[in-house]
Scaffold this active site. Structure first.
Site, PDB file in Angstrom:
ATOM      1  N   TYR A 112     -73.300  36.642  35.046  1.00 52.19           N
ATOM      2  CA  TYR A 112     -73.619  36.947  36.311  1.00 52.19           C
ATOM      3  C   TYR A 112     -74.886  35.969  36.736  1.00 52.19           C
ATOM      4  CZ  TYR A 112     -73.867  39.623  40.524  1.00 52.19           C
ATOM      5  OH  TYR A 112     -73.937  40.045  42.103  1.00 52.19           O
ATOM      6  N   LYS A 164     -45.097  48.507  37.372  1.00 52.78           N
ATOM      7  CA  LYS A 164     -44.838  47.138  37.460  1.00 52.78           C
ATOM      8  C   LYS A 164     -45.520  46.250  37.164  1.00 52.78           C
ATOM      9  CE  LYS A 164     -41.543  44.472  39.120  1.00 52.78           C
ATOM     10  NZ  LYS A 164     -40.656  44.841  40.409  1.00 52.78           N
ATOM     11  N   GLU A 191     -43.138  44.502  46.730  1.00 53.95           N
ATOM     12  CA  GLU A 191     -42.563  45.726  46.128  1.00 53.95           C
ATOM     13  C   GLU A 191     -42.083  46.726  46.845  1.00 53.95           C
ATOM     14  OE1 GLU A 191     -40.664  46.674  42.322  1.00 53.95           O
ATOM     15  OE2 GLU A 191     -41.669  44.997  42.839  1.00 53.95           O
ATOM     16  N   ASP A 194     -37.358  43.232  44.842  1.00 54.22           N
ATOM     17  CA  ASP A 194     -36.403  44.084  44.998  1.00 54.22           C
ATOM     18  C   ASP A 194     -35.134  43.072  45.632  1.00 54.22           C
ATOM     19  OD1 ASP A 194     -37.811  46.297  44.405  1.00 54.22           O
ATOM     20  OD2 ASP A 194     -38.707  46.430  46.453  1.00 54.22           O
ATOM     21  N   ALA A 200     -25.624  46.815  51.728  1.00 58.26           N
ATOM     22  CA  ALA A 200     -26.185  45.831  52.620  1.00 58.26           C
ATOM     23  C   ALA A 200     -27.633  45.806  52.761  1.00 58.26           C
ATOM     24  CB  ALA A 200     -25.457  46.064  53.803  1.00 58.26           C
ATOM     25  N   ALA A 256     -31.205  43.741  48.398  1.00 58.92           N
ATOM     26  CA  ALA A 256     -30.872  43.458  47.090  1.00 58.92           C
ATOM     27  C   ALA A 256     -29.282  42.663  47.401  1.00 58.92           C
ATOM     28  CB  ALA A 256     -30.730  44.420  46.088  1.00 58.92           C
TER      29      ALA A 256
END
Length: 760
Positions: free
Chosen positions: A40, A95, A137, A163, A196, A199
């Site tokens: 720092y 994730k 996501e 996705d 549909a 994905a």
């Protein structure tokens, strides 16, 4: 386990001992005032000024280059729907955990409180300077398409909506290989896509990139076939609307070559499968229940090539095969985006890898004699350690060739070595261990089932299918403990050796034991009394084939537990001394340490036997043993007997086991630091090798070392693993944790599997 019990266990996992699943860990020294003044003020000003001159220096002086944001607004979370940003956080943390354990990528999860597309885009753009990449996501369509498109255009770092693209990439690799096996051309096949959403649209687009024709595709949503004469279609659905005058899935499946399921469970009937073309390809990827059950599909069509999203069937389409490695390759060349070329390179790398010889480690993990490219192996397994060395380089090369890489790689062999080193920081070994045990669970006796930790471990291995537990102890105590943890099952055997109802079995065991030891001072009466003791009773159960393996030692000292095992079970043929090894889960990967529990001061010949038995254990887990025989001296630098016995053992192994990679005597730092070893002792057989096994000269050094590593480095330990016994017997360290007992149970099951193979 009841649903309420499962719910509570999941909540405890996420809450204890620290809430959440990820944390920030310093990567620099911070012990002294000098360290802090560099970290720092005032030292930190220097990199700030360098970055001000050139923003690209952020990659040189900060964590940006290995940091990915997992970002969601919680509008399409798993199968839970629109649950909001706060409720999505556990998924985003999960994730992040996968990014770390599969590709060593650091993650901040960020949950954005807006469903407005423009606000979401602005938020991500404003925080983007922090990150080297953005993983979108669980964002609902159609907004997800616009968000990704805009961010890819307006940011200069990799952006991917997993996705959309994860399933597309993995399934495309599987499709390419399935078509090859079916001897079909992607340009000619008829493809039905059930679903549909994001994905499904991404899958269809990627298949087109590899040659599939739009006119050969039929896509369905909840209303049926998406036809070009339907009203109010989104732009994405309109892109795949068919001119064919059909309405139902039944009609679409007639003469279809490929079915891609991204919708809901059990919508494909056997009749539909029978209506498909010869050698049909069916990817039923709805989770957890596919569009058609695997067992139904393969029973209906012998010529079918089947994939699902499940791990308990062949050909699992799992996104973890893709996103960690795609971002790894993109980050490592500082790509400005993840483009089509990079995604296609990942597809081709995965497809290619499935055709190459499978490492023994993977075969062992999945209980296969030899996984080979074919109908039941069209895509690599998630546990395959080659993924990190194959997919990121392919992605990185595509980034360079397509002109989006800012930091090109020049030495690909060095890069692959660096990637392999990253694997050492996770616990793949434990996952492989449990997975292998589940393939053929065995009956395991828990000799101390009146202890809560032991009963909890038995519950876990029972529910996870790792083992079939047999519990020894007072029935009322055990049942009380089981009730306490809601281990409410009727198929677990509970035995109390001290009760009258076990007299027949005790007398049978006592007679066998007496026959074995009547010339060693044991009377029949003494044998009958010993059978009331759980460790003797448990050992006899294994010896007589009433159980396959045994776990004990949680509440009793090691010597008192070893004694009945040696008396009842005995050593394997050709073994005159048993030993133990511990596996330490270190940052460099699994490290085997021997002998940690039994032999106080082994001589040279005993050390050679310990080394050879340890090598067999290492091989049992699909690893090639690379062994250092350790000492306080290096290659003859001391003439003390403690050093010379190690030297003699190494000499014997070099003469009689020339294929074994082993050397010494050697100090531990030289064994583990190959650069030091090469500089000082370039003649060593260990130069250029990664040591994964340390054989210690005595019990003191081995036991102290493994416990020191365990406590100071917070490294998980599996063991001590008994070596040299005729049957699977494994003794815990006093007060072992539940996880340690579970892992040791898996070891016992695998040991029993191995001995069964040898006996058959």
């Amino acid at each position: 386990m009841s649903e309420e019990s499962k719910r509570r266990e999941a909540l405890i996992y996420h809450a204890k001992p620290t809430p959440g699943k990820i944390k920030v860990v310093p990567t620099k020294k911070y012990a002294t005032q000098r360290d802090l003044s560099l970290a720092y003020s005032p030292g930190v000003a220097e990199p700030c000024l360098e970055i001000e001159k050139d923003k690209e220096n952020a990659y040189k002086y900060t964590a940006k280059g290995n940091l990915v944001a997992v970002i969601s607004n919680g509008t399409a979370v798993l199968g839970l729907g629109n649950i909001g940003p706060e409720a999505s956080k556990p998924v985003m943390e999960g994730k992040g955990l996968l990014f770390k354990i599969f590709a060593d990528i650091d993650v901040f999860d960020i949950e954005v409180d807006t469903e407005n597309v423009e606000e979401f885009i602005a938020t991500v753009k404003n925080i983007a300077p922090t990150f080297g990449g953005i993983n979108l996501e669980d964002i609902k369509a159609p907004g997800a398409f616009e968000i990704e498109r805009r961010l890819k255009e307006e940011l200069d770092i990799p952006v991917m909506h997993d996705d959309q693209h994860g399933t597309a990439i993995i399934s495309a690799a599987a499709l390419i290989n399935a078509l090859e096996i079916a001897n079909k051309n992607i340009e000619e096949v008829k493809i039905v896509i059930s679903g549909a959403g994001a994905a499904a649209i991404s899958c269809s687009r990627l298949y087109q990139a590899f040659g599939a024709r739009r006119e050969n595709m039929v896509m369905l949503d909840s209303k049926g076939v998406i036809r070009d004469d339907r009203d109010n279609l989104t732009a994405e659905k309109a892109e795949f609307a068919t001119h064919r005058k059909i309405d139902t899935l039944d009609e679409a499946m007639i003469d279809a070559d490929v079915f891609i399921g991204l919708s809901m469970a059990n919508i494909v009937s056997p009749e539909m499968l029978l209506a498909m073309a010869e050698n049909p390809i069916v990817f039923a990827m709805a989770n957890p229940d596919p569009e058609v059950k695997y067992e139904v599909a393969i029973a209906t069509r012998k010529d079918i090539i089947m994939a699902t999203g499940r791990s308990d069937h062949p050909n699992q389409v799992n996104n973890v095969l893709g996103f960690p490695f795609i971002f790894r390759g993109a980050l490592d060349v500082r790509a400005t985006k993840i483009n089509e070329a990079m995604k296609m390179a990942a597809v081709e790398a995965l497809a290619r890898l499935a055709k190459e010889p499978v490492p023994e480690q993977v075969n062992i993990a999945y209980g296969e004699t030899r996984l080979t490219f074919g109908k039941e192996y069209i895509i690599p397994k998630p546990f395959d350690p080659r993924l990190i060395a194959e997919v990121p380089p392919a992605v990185a090369k595509a980034a360079m060739e397509s002109g989006v890489a800012k930091e090109p790689i020049t030495n690909w062999e060095d890069y692959q070595d660096v990637l392999r080193e990253r694997l050492g920081s996770d616990n793949k070994f434990v996952r492989l261990l449990l997975n292998r045990a589940k393939l053929n669970p065995k009956r395991v006796v828990f000799a101390e089932a009146d202890q809560l930790a032991v009963v909890k471990a038995a519950q876990i291995v029972h529910e996870e299918g790792v083992a079939i537990p047999i519990l020894l102890g007072r029935k009322d105590t055990i049942k009380s403990l089981m009730n306490e943890i809601e281990f409410d099952v009727d198929d677990v055997i509970i035995i109390d050796p001290k009760t009258d109802e076990e007299d027949e079995r005790k007398n049978k065991y006592a007679k066998v034991y007496w026959e074995q030891r009547k010339r060693k001072g044991v009377t029949l009466y003494a044998a009958q009394r010993l059978m009331r003791e759980r460790n003797y009773f448990a050992a006899m159960m294994v010896s007589e084939g009433d159980a396959d393996a045994l776990i004990s030692g949680y509440s009793r000292s090691y010597p008192t537990v070893v004694k009945p095992m040696l008396e009842v079970i005995g050593m394997a043929k050709g073994v005159n001394r048993v030993a133990t090894t511990n596996v330490m889960m270190t940052k460099r990967g699994p490290l085997f340490l021997s002998d940690t529990s039994i032999n106080i001061d082994p001589n040279a010949r005993e050390l050679t036997k310990i080394a050879q038995m340890t090598a067999q254990i290492v091989k049992m887990f699909g690893m090639k043993p690379v062994m250092a025989m350790t000492s306080y001296s290096n290659f003859g630098s001391s003439s003390n007997p403690m050093a010379t016995k190690v030297r003699e053992a190494v000499s014997y192994l070099h003469r009689h086991a020339p294929d074994l990679i082993v050397d010494g005597e050697l100090q531990t730092d030289f064994a583990l630091n190959n650069e030091m070893l090469k500089e000082r002792f370039p003649f060593s057989k260990l130069v250029g090798q990664k040591v994964n096994t340390l054989i210690f000269p005595n019990l003191d050094s081995a036991n102290i070392t493994y416990k020191l590593i365990k406590e100071l480095n917070e490294a998980d330990s599996i063991g001590p693993i008994m070596m040299g016994m005729s049957k699977p017997v494994h003794i815990l360290q006093l007060g072992a944790s539940v996880d340690e007992i579970v892992n040791m149970t898996a070891i016992a099951v695998i040991d029993a599997q191995k001995k069964e193979q040898l006996d058959s």
